[in-house]
Each structure stands twice: as C-alpha cells, then as structure tokens.
Design an enzyme around this catalytic site. Structure first.
Site, PDB file in Angstrom:
ATOM      1  N   ARG A   1      70.975 -64.481 -29.465  1.00 18.24           N
ATOM      2  CA  ARG A   1      69.940 -64.022 -28.545  1.00 18.24           C
ATOM      3  C   ARG A   1      69.357 -62.690 -28.975  1.00 18.24           C
ATOM      4  O   ARG A   1      68.138 -62.481 -28.905  1.00 18.24           O
ATOM      5  CB  ARG A   1      70.500 -63.950 -27.123  1.00 18.24           C
TER       6      ARG A   1
ATOM      7  N   LYS B   1      51.163 -47.134 -26.423  1.00 16.53           N
ATOM      8  CA  LYS B   1      51.567 -48.020 -25.330  1.00 16.53           C
ATOM      9  C   LYS B   1      52.596 -49.020 -25.864  1.00 16.53           C
ATOM     10  O   LYS B   1      52.317 -50.195 -26.078  1.00 16.53           O
ATOM     11  CB  LYS B   1      50.357 -48.724 -24.731  1.00 16.53           C
TER      12      LYS B   1
ATOM     13  N   LYS C   1      42.287 -35.813 -24.516  1.00 13.24           N
ATOM     14  CA  LYS C   1      41.797 -36.833 -23.604  1.00 13.24           C
ATOM     15  C   LYS C   1      41.123 -36.199 -22.386  1.00 13.24           C
ATOM     16  O   LYS C   1      41.047 -34.969 -22.274  1.00 13.24           O
ATOM     17  CB  LYS C   1      42.953 -37.756 -23.194  1.00 13.24           C
TER      18      LYS C   1
ATOM     19  N   GLU D   1      38.689 -37.737 -27.205  1.00 14.44           N
ATOM     20  CA  GLU D   1      38.240 -38.926 -26.469  1.00 14.44           C
ATOM     21  C   GLU D   1      36.992 -38.558 -25.671  1.00 14.44           C
ATOM     22  O   GLU D   1      36.985 -37.576 -24.925  1.00 14.44           O
ATOM     23  CB  GLU D   1      39.343 -39.406 -25.528  1.00 14.44           C
TER      24      GLU D   1
ATOM     25  N   ASP E   1      35.476 -44.198 -25.739  1.00 10.55           N
ATOM     26  CA  ASP E   1      36.202 -44.946 -24.720  1.00 10.55           C
ATOM     27  C   ASP E   1      35.274 -45.717 -23.788  1.00 10.55           C
ATOM     28  O   ASP E   1      34.338 -45.154 -23.200  1.00 10.55           O
ATOM     29  CB  ASP E   1      37.055 -43.977 -23.899  1.00 10.55           C
TER      30      ASP E   1
END
Length: 274
Positions: free
Chosen positions: A94, A129, A161, A191, A212
């Site tokens: 597994r 992410k 950002k 960004e 973006d």
C-alpha cells in the site's frame, strides 16, 4: 530526502503490531512473485519511492524494473516484476502504491497541460500548493510530466503578492523594501491583476511578473507591455481546455496549482502470480 518519507509512511501503516493480516495468513519464510501493472493511460512517476518501500521491508527483494519514470503508460503495461518475501512484499504494497499512484497522477495531470500548450512554446509551472511533507516529490513529478518548477519554498525567491502590496502601500514600495533586504542572486516576481499595476511593476525593474486572473485579450496586452523585459507567468484556475488560448497570448509560463494539490491518482495495481 526520500527515505524518511517512506519510513514514516511504513510506520504509519504498520503501527505497533505490524501487518496482522499477512502475519496471520502467510508463513514467515514464504516467497511471492508480483507485478506492478498500469490500469490507466498516464505518465509514470515515483518508482524510487515504491522501490524503497519494498526494499525497506525486505533488503533482499528482487525488482526487475521494466519501465522508467516519464514513460507514457497504457492499461496493462507491466512496470516492474518483484520477487521476495511474501509477508514483506504485501506489507509494503500500500505504501509503494500510494506514492506511485499519487506521483504518477501528478505527472499525468501536468502532461495534460504541457501537451496542450507545447505548440506555443509556453511551459506549465507548479506552485507551492503541495501536500505537506511531499513538496520535493510532487515537484519532481511535475518535471517528469513535462512541467517546470516555480520556487521551492518561501526562501529561494521573492514573490510579492496582493497582501504584501496592501501592507507596503504600493508595488513600488514593496519592491524597494525587497531589494534592500535580499541578496543580489535572488529574483523578484510581482503578482498583478491590472495593467496599471503591471506598468508600475515594470518601472521597478522586476525580473518576473505573475499575471493573475487575466482574460486572454488582457494577457495579450500585458505581454506586449512587458516586451521581453521580464518573465511573464499567467495564473488563475487554468485547465487543459483553457490553457491553449492563454499560451497563444505569448506568456512564458502558465502556473497551475491543481496539478499538485488536486491531481487524481493514476490507477496502478500489484498483481500476485499463482
């Protein structure tokens, strides 16, 4: 870096008492032959972790690797044959498949985007992410699938950002503070989500801009404004279906988060021979 991941996964699975099912049913000295077989079309990735899982449980296991990471799989393709202690093999099954199926899923998801945009010379890039603890192997799987890696973490590049800009007061001030803090080898990316922000960012001399959630028409204008003075990267819920239109605008990169955080596993099985 791989061994601690595999050992932690085996410890999580085997716990305090080991594999109760295999230990109860299979004699300690029994041997087995199995095959890793693809059940779906996709791109293979993660063989090193699967191999390490089996060898951690049985150092004498014999693995005959028939296909390597990066190969395009079809249902029924034999990836590897394995021979060794039966208990150890089933106890590692597994964990080996979890890594192999997940990373092959990441590579396969990446390939869907990379294939769609290849005619335009644009590359697909991953993001931060990623699943906690799996970033290194997920970013590896992205490369196997034909993609590129964005920064590995918060410590190897500056990405300014919207929240950074809001706190600093402006793009210009945020870039000014970043340049005063970092070393000369570190790149800065900003960004932006408007053309006005893009113009301000370009006046600061940043090395890259993240465009973006811009529609293709707006992206085309943005790429023209940059005019090769910085790397252009598009982002914002991009799929294999929408990627070609975005790539046609001339952006250098397309950033896609779901290829790591939401990629479906690729179905690969372990089949025991009689």
């Amino acid at each position: 870096m791989l061994e601690p991941l595999v050992r932690a996964a085996l410890l999580e699975d085997l716990g305090r008492a080991g594999d109760l099912t295999s230990d109860a049913i299979i004699p300690a000295d029994a041997s087995a032959r199995t095959r890793l077989v693809a059940r779906q079309h996709g791109v293979l990735a993660g063989l090193d972790l699967a191999r390490l899982a089996f060898r951690t449980m049985d150092p004498d296991v014999k693995l005959n690797i028939r296909l390597e990471d990066g190969v395009r799989l079809a249902p029924g393709d034999e990836i590897a044959s394995i021979e060794g202690n039966a208990r150890a093999m089933l106890s590692a099954e597994r964990v080996a498949l979890n890594f192999l199926c997940h990373l092959s899923g990441v590579a396969s998801a990446t390939a869907t985007i990379a294939d769609a945009i290849r005619p335009f010379g644009t590359r697909v890039s991953c993001t931060r992410k990623t699943a906690p603890g799996l970033r290194a192997v997920q970013k590896y799987a992205v490369r196997v699938g034909g993609g590129s890696n964005h920064r590995y973490g918060l410590d190897d590049a500056v990405l300014i950002k919207d929240n950074h800009i809001a706190v600093a007061g402006s793009v210009t001030e945020a870039v000014k503070r970043a340049r005063a803090f970092i070393g000369h080898m570190v790149r800065i990316q900003v960004e932006v989500d408007t053309l006005a922000q893009l113009e301000e960012a370009m006046q600061t001399g940043v090395e890259a801009v993240l465009l973006d959630n811009m529609a293709p028409d707006m992206l085309r204008v943005a790429v023209s404004m940059v005019d090769g003075r910085a790397i252009t990267e598009a982002s914002g819920r991009i799929t294999a279906e929408t990627a070609p239109a975005i790539a046609q605008t001339g952006v250098n990169l397309i950033a896609v988060g779901w290829i790591t955080h939401s990629a479906s596993v690729l179905d690969i099985g372990l089949d025991a021979e009689p």
